[in-house]
Design a protein around this motif. Sequence first.
Motif, PDB file in Angstrom:
ATOM      1  N   VAL A  70     -35.599 -87.969  78.068  1.00  0.00           N
ATOM      2  CA  VAL A  70     -34.011 -88.261  77.389  1.00  0.00           C
ATOM      3  C   VAL A  70     -32.803 -88.544  78.338  1.00  0.00           C
ATOM      4  CG1 VAL A  70     -33.089 -88.044  75.187  1.00  0.00           C
ATOM      5  CG2 VAL A  70     -35.307 -88.716  75.218  1.00  0.00           C
ATOM      6  N   PRO A  71     -33.334 -86.728  78.981  1.00  0.00           N
ATOM      7  CA  PRO A  71     -31.885 -86.367  79.083  1.00  0.00           C
ATOM      8  C   PRO A  71     -31.632 -87.178  80.981  1.00  0.00           C
ATOM      9  CG  PRO A  71     -33.327 -84.303  79.199  1.00  0.00           C
ATOM     10  CD  PRO A  71     -34.471 -85.307  78.956  1.00  0.00           C
ATOM     11  N   SER A  72     -32.365 -88.222  81.206  1.00  0.00           N
ATOM     12  CA  SER A  72     -32.050 -88.757  82.010  1.00  0.00           C
ATOM     13  C   SER A  72     -30.858 -90.541  81.877  1.00  0.00           C
ATOM     14  CB  SER A  72     -33.562 -89.684  82.982  1.00  0.00           C
ATOM     15  OG  SER A  72     -33.197 -90.781  83.456  1.00  0.00           O
ATOM     16  N   LEU A  73     -31.967 -90.934  80.367  1.00  0.00           N
ATOM     17  CA  LEU A  73     -30.814 -91.131  79.285  1.00  0.00           C
ATOM     18  C   LEU A  73     -29.363 -91.307  79.043  1.00  0.00           C
ATOM     19  CD1 LEU A  73     -30.561 -94.260  78.143  1.00  0.00           C
ATOM     20  CD2 LEU A  73     -32.074 -93.159  76.124  1.00  0.00           C
ATOM     21  N   LEU A  74     -29.320 -89.741  78.322  1.00  0.00           N
ATOM     22  CA  LEU A  74     -28.471 -89.280  78.018  1.00  0.00           C
ATOM     23  C   LEU A  74     -26.844 -89.018  78.897  1.00  0.00           C
ATOM     24  CD1 LEU A  74     -29.327 -86.510  75.717  1.00  0.00           C
ATOM     25  CD2 LEU A  74     -28.816 -89.248  75.722  1.00  0.00           C
ATOM     26  N   GLY A  75     -27.633 -89.138  80.623  1.00  0.00           N
ATOM     27  CA  GLY A  75     -26.942 -88.691  81.726  1.00  0.00           C
ATOM     28  C   GLY A  75     -26.403 -89.815  81.675  1.00  0.00           C
ATOM     29  N   TYR A  76     -27.578 -91.317  81.969  1.00  0.00           N
ATOM     30  CA  TYR A  76     -26.860 -92.606  82.175  1.00  0.00           C
ATOM     31  C   TYR A  76     -25.749 -92.567  81.540  1.00  0.00           C
ATOM     32  CZ  TYR A  76     -27.129 -97.476  82.952  1.00  0.00           C
ATOM     33  OH  TYR A  76     -27.794 -98.841  82.404  1.00  0.00           O
ATOM     34  N   LEU A  77     -25.822 -92.573  79.787  1.00  0.00           N
ATOM     35  CA  LEU A  77     -25.360 -92.756  79.254  1.00  0.00           C
ATOM     36  C   LEU A  77     -23.471 -91.989  78.686  1.00  0.00           C
ATOM     37  CD1 LEU A  77     -27.560 -94.147  76.106  1.00  0.00           C
ATOM     38  CD2 LEU A  77     -26.413 -95.544  77.395  1.00  0.00           C
ATOM     39  N   GLY A  78     -23.640 -90.951  79.807  1.00  0.00           N
ATOM     40  CA  GLY A  78     -22.551 -90.441  79.800  1.00  0.00           C
ATOM     41  C   GLY A  78     -22.343 -89.904  78.859  1.00  0.00           C
ATOM     42  N   TRP A  79     -24.174 -89.537  77.472  1.00  0.00           N
ATOM     43  CA  TRP A  79     -23.558 -88.338  76.677  1.00  0.00           C
ATOM     44  C   TRP A  79     -23.335 -86.947  76.729  1.00  0.00           C
ATOM     45  CZ3 TRP A  79     -26.680 -91.311  72.371  1.00  0.00           C
ATOM     46  CH2 TRP A  79     -26.011 -92.645  72.429  1.00  0.00           C
ATOM     47  N   ILE A  80     -24.371 -86.692  77.926  1.00  0.00           N
ATOM     48  CA  ILE A  80     -23.615 -85.184  78.715  1.00  0.00           C
ATOM     49  C   ILE A  80     -22.332 -85.329  79.240  1.00  0.00           C
ATOM     50  CG2 ILE A  80     -24.610 -83.182  79.909  1.00  0.00           C
ATOM     51  CD1 ILE A  80     -27.495 -84.651  78.318  1.00  0.00           C
ATOM     52  N   PRO A  81     -21.675 -83.907  79.418  1.00  0.00           N
ATOM     53  CA  PRO A  81     -20.669 -84.441  80.005  1.00  0.00           C
ATOM     54  C   PRO A  81     -21.006 -83.894  81.255  1.00  0.00           C
ATOM     55  CG  PRO A  81     -20.248 -83.462  77.717  1.00  0.00           C
ATOM     56  CD  PRO A  81     -21.420 -83.642  78.107  1.00  0.00           C
ATOM     57  N   GLN A  82     -19.803 -84.471  82.045  1.00  0.00           N
ATOM     58  CA  GLN A  82     -20.154 -85.110  83.923  1.00  0.00           C
ATOM     59  C   GLN A  82     -20.330 -83.526  84.745  1.00  0.00           C
ATOM     60  OE1 GLN A  82     -21.215 -87.448  85.840  1.00  0.00           O
ATOM     61  NE2 GLN A  82     -21.474 -85.922  86.851  1.00  0.00           N
ATOM     62  N   PRO A  83     -19.244 -82.722  84.017  1.00  0.00           N
ATOM     63  CA  PRO A  83     -18.599 -81.047  84.593  1.00  0.00           C
ATOM     64  C   PRO A  83     -20.068 -80.553  84.050  1.00  0.00           C
ATOM     65  CG  PRO A  83     -16.464 -81.588  83.321  1.00  0.00           C
ATOM     66  CD  PRO A  83     -17.851 -82.371  82.947  1.00  0.00           C
ATOM     67  N   MET A  84     -21.552 -80.835  83.072  1.00  0.00           N
ATOM     68  CA  MET A  84     -21.938 -79.804  82.315  1.00  0.00           C
ATOM     69  C   MET A  84     -23.364 -80.449  84.203  1.00  0.00           C
ATOM     70  SD  MET A  84     -22.999 -79.803  78.464  1.00  0.00           S
ATOM     71  CE  MET A  84     -21.881 -79.033  77.061  1.00  0.00           C
ATOM     72  N   THR A  85     -23.641 -82.054  83.721  1.00  0.00           N
ATOM     73  CA  THR A  85     -24.747 -81.887  84.967  1.00  0.00           C
ATOM     74  C   THR A  85     -24.299 -81.448  86.026  1.00  0.00           C
ATOM     75  OG1 THR A  85     -24.463 -84.200  83.336  1.00  0.00           O
ATOM     76  CG2 THR A  85     -25.230 -84.712  86.021  1.00  0.00           C
ATOM     77  N   ASP A  86     -23.186 -81.435  86.505  1.00  0.00           N
ATOM     78  CA  ASP A  86     -22.858 -81.125  87.542  1.00  0.00           C
ATOM     79  C   ASP A  86     -22.848 -79.628  87.871  1.00  0.00           C
ATOM     80  OD1 ASP A  86     -21.635 -83.387  88.548  1.00  0.00           O
ATOM     81  OD2 ASP A  86     -19.530 -82.452  88.501  1.00  0.00           O
ATOM     82  N   SER A  87     -22.425 -78.371  86.756  1.00  0.00           N
ATOM     83  CA  SER A  87     -23.264 -76.828  86.767  1.00  0.00           C
ATOM     84  C   SER A  87     -24.251 -76.729  86.870  1.00  0.00           C
ATOM     85  CB  SER A  87     -22.106 -76.328  85.820  1.00  0.00           C
ATOM     86  OG  SER A  87     -22.871 -75.257  85.525  1.00  0.00           O
ATOM     87  N   VAL A  88     -25.244 -77.469  86.032  1.00  0.00           N
ATOM     88  CA  VAL A  88     -26.918 -77.561  86.195  1.00  0.00           C
ATOM     89  C   VAL A  88     -27.337 -78.086  87.664  1.00  0.00           C
ATOM     90  CG1 VAL A  88     -29.200 -78.550  85.304  1.00  0.00           C
ATOM     91  CG2 VAL A  88     -27.200 -78.030  83.664  1.00  0.00           C
ATOM     92  N   GLY A  89     -26.862 -79.503  87.622  1.00  0.00           N
ATOM     93  CA  GLY A  89     -27.148 -80.015  89.041  1.00  0.00           C
ATOM     94  C   GLY A  89     -27.583 -78.837  90.444  1.00  0.00           C
ATOM     95  N   GLU A  90     -26.347 -78.353  90.576  1.00  0.00           N
ATOM     96  CA  GLU A  90     -25.974 -77.691  91.883  1.00  0.00           C
ATOM     97  C   GLU A  90     -27.221 -76.245  91.347  1.00  0.00           C
ATOM     98  OE1 GLU A  90     -23.069 -75.314  93.858  1.00  0.00           O
ATOM     99  OE2 GLU A  90     -21.835 -77.121  92.787  1.00  0.00           O
ATOM    100  N   PHE A  91     -26.741 -75.915  90.710  1.00  0.00           N
ATOM    101  CA  PHE A  91     -28.109 -75.011  90.682  1.00  0.00           C
ATOM    102  C   PHE A  91     -28.836 -74.922  90.532  1.00  0.00           C
ATOM    103  CE2 PHE A  91     -30.619 -72.549  87.664  1.00  0.00           C
ATOM    104  CZ  PHE A  91     -30.878 -71.006  87.892  1.00  0.00           C
ATOM    105  N   PHE A  92     -29.946 -76.252  90.069  1.00  0.00           N
ATOM    106  CA  PHE A  92     -31.099 -75.969  90.186  1.00  0.00           C
ATOM    107  C   PHE A  92     -31.313 -76.871  91.624  1.00  0.00           C
ATOM    108  CE2 PHE A  92     -34.795 -79.747  89.995  1.00  0.00           C
ATOM    109  CZ  PHE A  92     -35.280 -79.218  89.511  1.00  0.00           C
TER     110      PHE A  92
END
Length: 420
Positions: A70-92
Amino acid sequence: MDFDIGIIPLPVYIVMVVLMISFTAINGITKELAMVIAIAATFAFTLGEIGNRLPLLRNIGGGAVLVTFVPSLLGYLGWIPQPMTDSVGEFFKTSKILNLFIAAVIVGSILSMDRSLLIKGFLKIFAPLAAGTVCAGIIGTGVGVLMGIDIHETFFYIVVPIMAGGVGEGAIPLTIGYSQILGHDQGEMLAKVMPAIMVGNLTAVILAGLLANLGNRLPHLSGNGVLQPGAEDLLGKQPKVDKGCDIRAVAAAAIVAVMLYLVGVLMHDLLKWPAPVVMLFLAVLLMLCHLISPRIQAGSAVVYKFALTAMAFPILFTFSLVLTPWESLIAGFAPANLITIVATVLAMVTGGFFTARFVNLYPIEAAIVTSTHSGMGGAGDIAILTASNRMRLMPFAQIATRIGGGITVALALILMHLMY
């Protein structure tokens, strides 16, 4: 405070949600570790709680299924704010926390096993794994041809990628080999095999949940996480530790896990050996040579349980959000491809299930370990074992994923080279 959402006490969970909304509103999302933990934990345990409470879905490991995809879908729809995606993604990506998590689970579970059960389990698991792989190759290719897909396309671009061992150590070296043999662009090859890998992983997660449910209905087929009959618990009875030094024992066990992981990384840098496999066999060697004291064994059990309880869902959430493209996942649902993928994974699981009795293993556990051969590497193993509540089987799953995947890639490239 004693009612939890996942592991988060309800009042704390409410404050965390308010904090996430507030930081997003004031553009205050940062990339510091505390923020990453808050984002991943809040989303992951929310999805996990929903999945574990939904009718029907909860019977097949619904929490793990939702957190994995589901997180993949939420990211695709933009329901998770981009700054959150960037923050989590860079750390990961920069911290490689997935590798450290796998180290904690593998080392923690191996170092707290009974020695005799450990060696017997590793020797026996290759039988259902081999049987499942052969069944998957034959039946998966046959079904693909019946669905109108070219036999070459079916075998090399659907069946083999499913069993390649994930993306980093499976699909990438596989497609590099394909591109060198065929003279095609490696990026195009990778895009072509990704849907089969992701849908194969989803199929394995669902089947693992169904197998766990079957084990609850037919207890004689399942060891509830114990791989072989005659073992009361695969983790064994943990040695008691003096109360004054138990925290030190946990810390010492964690450092042992870090040390073994770094040895694996060094061997990968020097000799190109897969780091998780090196780490796994070193942990087994330490146990077989009686080099792990009861104190470290007890601490290892705590490290394992902490990683499983606190880290599994956030790791799955992050992997799905950052490294699981929704478009590629949807591409795998074309009817002919979907039927071929499901048939491949189902054949693999069935082969492992029916072979288990010949080597005195529980069919449910053997089938679940065999299913990890179709997982997306370490993250796939986590999702499959979490969905079936069998995370203690992680060492055996790594055998299926890493060694099984490596052998599959090597044989596929040799075959393609001979054909072209």
